[in-house]
Design a protein around this motif. Structure first.
Motif, PDB file in Angstrom:
ATOM      1  N   LEU A 240       0.712  -1.301   0.012  1.00 41.93           N
ATOM      2  CA  LEU A 240      -0.131  -0.257   0.104  1.00 41.93           C
ATOM      3  C   LEU A 240       0.981   1.208  -0.152  1.00 41.93           C
ATOM      4  O   LEU A 240       0.450   2.199  -0.553  1.00 41.93           O
ATOM      5  N   LEU A 241       1.898   1.228   0.601  1.00 42.26           N
ATOM      6  CA  LEU A 241       3.069   2.351   0.776  1.00 42.26           C
ATOM      7  C   LEU A 241       3.394   2.553  -0.530  1.00 42.26           C
ATOM      8  O   LEU A 241       3.838   4.010  -0.893  1.00 42.26           O
ATOM      9  N   GLN A 242       3.789   1.739  -1.186  1.00 42.04           N
ATOM     10  CA  GLN A 242       4.196   1.811  -2.733  1.00 42.04           C
ATOM     11  C   GLN A 242       3.244   2.229  -3.899  1.00 42.04           C
ATOM     12  O   GLN A 242       3.712   2.820  -4.785  1.00 42.04           O
ATOM     13  N   PHE A 243       1.879   1.860  -3.590  1.00 39.84           N
ATOM     14  CA  PHE A 243       1.140   2.412  -4.424  1.00 39.84           C
ATOM     15  C   PHE A 243       1.032   4.094  -4.791  1.00 39.84           C
ATOM     16  O   PHE A 243       1.331   4.832  -3.634  1.00 39.84           O
ATOM     17  N   SER A 244       0.502   4.397  -5.991  1.00 42.67           N
ATOM     18  CA  SER A 244       0.043   5.878  -6.038  1.00 42.67           C
ATOM     19  C   SER A 244      -1.363   6.117  -5.447  1.00 42.67           C
ATOM     20  O   SER A 244      -2.022   5.085  -5.005  1.00 42.67           O
ATOM     21  N   ASN A 245      -1.764   7.353  -5.282  1.00 40.78           N
ATOM     22  CA  ASN A 245      -2.941   7.542  -4.786  1.00 40.78           C
ATOM     23  C   ASN A 245      -4.162   6.941  -5.547  1.00 40.78           C
ATOM     24  O   ASN A 245      -5.055   6.330  -4.841  1.00 40.78           O
ATOM     25  N   LEU A 246      -3.970   6.701  -6.970  1.00 41.49           N
ATOM     26  CA  LEU A 246      -5.012   6.366  -7.751  1.00 41.49           C
ATOM     27  C   LEU A 246      -4.945   4.566  -7.513  1.00 41.49           C
ATOM     28  O   LEU A 246      -6.117   4.205  -7.468  1.00 41.49           O
ATOM     29  N   GLU A 247      -3.765   4.208  -7.295  1.00 42.12           N
ATOM     30  CA  GLU A 247      -3.727   2.586  -7.025  1.00 42.12           C
ATOM     31  C   GLU A 247      -4.434   2.360  -5.808  1.00 42.12           C
ATOM     32  O   GLU A 247      -5.083   1.513  -5.526  1.00 42.12           O
ATOM     33  N   ALA A 248      -3.909   3.389  -4.649  1.00 37.22           N
ATOM     34  CA  ALA A 248      -4.629   2.977  -3.247  1.00 37.22           C
ATOM     35  C   ALA A 248      -6.189   3.153  -3.384  1.00 37.22           C
ATOM     36  O   ALA A 248      -6.900   2.600  -2.428  1.00 37.22           O
ATOM     37  N   ASN A 249      -6.534   4.093  -4.193  1.00 35.33           N
ATOM     38  CA  ASN A 249      -8.040   4.479  -4.282  1.00 35.33           C
ATOM     39  C   ASN A 249      -8.663   3.117  -4.802  1.00 35.33           C
ATOM     40  O   ASN A 249      -9.906   2.609  -4.366  1.00 35.33           O
ATOM     41  N   ALA A 250      -7.986   2.378  -5.862  1.00 37.03           N
ATOM     42  CA  ALA A 250      -8.700   1.133  -6.438  1.00 37.03           C
ATOM     43  C   ALA A 250      -8.609   0.061  -5.449  1.00 37.03           C
ATOM     44  O   ALA A 250      -9.447  -0.619  -5.109  1.00 37.03           O
ATOM     45  N   PHE A 251      -7.530   0.057  -4.672  1.00 35.68           N
ATOM     46  CA  PHE A 251      -7.365  -0.950  -3.502  1.00 35.68           C
ATOM     47  C   PHE A 251      -8.387  -0.813  -2.340  1.00 35.68           C
ATOM     48  O   PHE A 251      -9.353  -1.667  -1.921  1.00 35.68           O
ATOM     49  N   VAL A 252      -8.685   0.407  -2.130  1.00 35.16           N
ATOM     50  CA  VAL A 252      -9.943   0.878  -1.242  1.00 35.16           C
ATOM     51  C   VAL A 252     -11.050   0.427  -1.450  1.00 35.16           C
ATOM     52  O   VAL A 252     -11.972  -0.004  -0.951  1.00 35.16           O
ATOM     53  N   GLU A 253     -11.390   0.799  -2.944  1.00 35.73           N
ATOM     54  CA  GLU A 253     -12.708   0.334  -3.520  1.00 35.73           C
ATOM     55  C   GLU A 253     -13.073  -1.239  -3.352  1.00 35.73           C
ATOM     56  O   GLU A 253     -14.176  -1.580  -2.972  1.00 35.73           O
ATOM     57  N   GLU A 254     -12.011  -2.083  -3.489  1.00 26.86           N
ATOM     58  CA  GLU A 254     -12.131  -3.268  -3.222  1.00 26.86           C
ATOM     59  C   GLU A 254     -12.329  -3.737  -1.922  1.00 26.86           C
ATOM     60  O   GLU A 254     -13.286  -4.713  -1.663  1.00 26.86           O
ATOM     61  N   GLU A 255     -11.780  -3.160  -1.170  1.00 23.88           N
ATOM     62  CA  GLU A 255     -11.977  -3.392   0.451  1.00 23.88           C
ATOM     63  C   GLU A 255     -13.510  -2.946   0.876  1.00 23.88           C
ATOM     64  O   GLU A 255     -14.011  -3.565   1.668  1.00 23.88           O
ATOM     65  N   LEU A 256     -13.880  -1.803   0.179  1.00 25.56           N
ATOM     66  CA  LEU A 256     -15.573  -1.457   0.432  1.00 25.56           C
ATOM     67  C   LEU A 256     -16.299  -2.453   0.074  1.00 25.56           C
ATOM     68  O   LEU A 256     -17.451  -2.469   0.831  1.00 25.56           O
TER      69      LEU A 256
END
Length: 489
Positions: free
Chosen positions: A11-27
């Motif tokens: 997660l630390l290595q993700f850009s903001n857009l990639e982190a947002n995509a990961f958060v959408e999956e978790e939601l």
């Protein structure tokens, strides 16, 4: 390493857009997570029928006066709106805004559509060629060959497969493939379906009726043109210097990649992860991009409600085992949600900490330009912010910062050191910038060799070897001094 720790590092290595995509999956997976969306507090206004109404005689008389009532108040109240639509709207030239339920006229100034909604969609190359294919070929076999050739186009508009291979795959003759390809090279834009650069340029010149024998010879010796060997080209083409200059100008006006203008996927702009601006006191202010920064919260109210329901026992608790499974599931989702919120907060703090230290150490760049870029390595930042060097490397990967001097990747600010004759070392990027500036300022009568560039840099205090100058020059795609002398001539 636990799975959560591995995921936190990722997660630390993700850009903001990639982190947002990961958060959408978790939601989607976790019912205890919800988006942290800003709430706009709008002042409540009473409905029209809830407004206070005075009932004295004067007010009532005003309400029922002809000025307050519509002119056609005598019309029946149950009139169908469909029978009045055309009369209310007007002529066919009137624009009806979306969502206007009263049928009133609205001008174009009320149109809320953006200019992007009105722009024509970019033309797809294969659809454009498909239209020409259907107009050119009537024979089904020729159409099949043409469709295969369209599918084999590379991004530049060339055919990389040998005609013999295509003929063997389709069980036809090579001559038939070449005949179809020859017709398709006259498609719009001309120059497509060529097998090399010379054939592409020849097709465009033939379209302009400029493919004479001298031009054919020039296209057959493009390597000499690239080396600016003009004397040999004049001898081979049988023309003088003026004619050769005109021929070269015609070749330069051609399009070496005719398919590039029909690029299917538009270039996506770089979206910065960190925003930087100058403060009123002269300091630098940093913040994560609020448009892309992922925000989530743990829904404690929902968790408490479900926990209460699972904790309540009836007279005969026949679902005890099922309730235990549900409580275990809920505990797991609560732990995952708390971990994600904590990881996102730590990620944001770490990015800002590292970006702030980069800005502090490279302030000369932001104030005066690339010539003042300092040598910087990951260890320098890691020691300053008390993080591991690998953590700094992950933080600076795939992330961009919008600055007053433009948008840069965080990795851009890390450059190797070039020894100085005396004093502080020089950044490799600033030395490359200096070499580019020196070459740009050259005049035709004074072309700098690599040795001359080394001497000029050493006079400025940069201790650099000739092979390093040559390596930087090649990385900047700057030709050699001999080639530049020919270009200037």
């Amino acid at each position: 390493m636990t799975p959560q720790l591995r995921q936190a590092i990722k997660l630390l290595q993700f850009s903001n857009l990639e982190a947002n995509a990961f958060v959408e999956e978790e939601l989607e997976r976790n019912p205890l997570l919800e988006r942290d969306e800003p709430v706009e507090h709008l002042a409540e206004r009473p409905a029209p029928d809830q407004l206070p109404l005075a009932v004295n005689g004067a007010d009532v008389a005003e309400l029922v006066s002809s000025a307050a009532m519509p002119a056609d108040s005598a019309a029946p109240l149950d009139t169908d709106i469909a029978t009045r639509f055309e009369a209310e709207v007007g002529g066919p030239g009137d624009y009806i805004g979306q969502g206007s339920g009263n049928g009133a006229r609205q001008g174009f100034e009320t149109d809320e559509r953006g200019i992007d909604d009105l722009a024509e969609a970019p033309r797809n190359l294969r659809a454009h060629l498909g239209e020409q294919l259907r107009l050119t070929f009537a024979d089904p076999a020729e159409r099949l060959i043409a469709a295969h050739l369209i599918a084999l186009l590379d991004p530049a508009g060339r055919i990389t497969i040998e005609p013999a291979q295509l003929a063997e795959a389709l069980h036809i003759s090579v001559e038939m493939v070449e005949a179809v390809r020859g017709q398709m090279m006259r498609f719009d834009p001309p120059g497509l379906f060529a097998r090399d650069l010379a054939e592409c340029l020849a097709a465009q010149l033939a379209e302009r009726n400029r493919l004479d024998p001298a031009m054919r010879t020039l296209l057959a010796h493009l390597d000499l043109l690239a080396r600016r060997d003009l004397k040999r080209l004049m001898a081979l083409c049988g023309v003088d210097a003026d004619d050769l200059a005109e021929m070269i100008a015609e070749v330069r006006a051609l399009d070496p990649k005719p398919a590039a203008a029909y690029e299917d996927a538009p270039l996506q702009p770089v979206i910065p992860d960190v925003l930087m601006r100058r403060g009123h006191a002269g300091d630098w202010l940093l913040e994560l991009n609020p448009e892309t920064m992922p925000r989530v919260l743990v829904n404690d109210a929902y968790h408490a409600r479900i926990t209460t329901r699972l904790g309540a026992k009836g007279p005969r608790d026949v679902r005890a085992e099922a309730r235990r499974d549900e409580r275990a599931f809920l505990a797991e989702k609560l732990s995952t949600a708390n971990w994600l919120v904590k990881s996102l907060q730590q990620r944001a703090q770490t990015i800002l900490k590292v970006a702030g230290e980069i800005v502090r150490q490279q302030e000369g760049f932001f104030l005066h330009g690339v010539g003042h870029l300092r040598p910087l390595i990951l260890r320098d930042i890691a020691e300053a912010v008390e993080l591991h060097e690998s953590t700094v490397s992950r933080v600076t990967a795939n992330k961009y910062m919008a600055t007053p001097r433009g948008t840069f990747e965080l990795k851009y600010f890390f450059t190797a050191a070039i020894n100085a004759v005396s004093g502080d070392n020089h950044s490799a990027e600033s030395v490359r910038h200096r070499i580019r500036h020196m070459v740009t300022a050259e005049i035709a009568s004074d072309i700098l060799s690599d040795d001359a560039i080394v001497a000029a840099l050493r006079r400025e205090g940069v201790d650099i070897a000739r092979r390093t100058v040559a390596k930087y020059r090649e990385a900047l795609r700057i030709p050699s001094s001999v080639q530049r002398k020919r270009d200037k001539a």
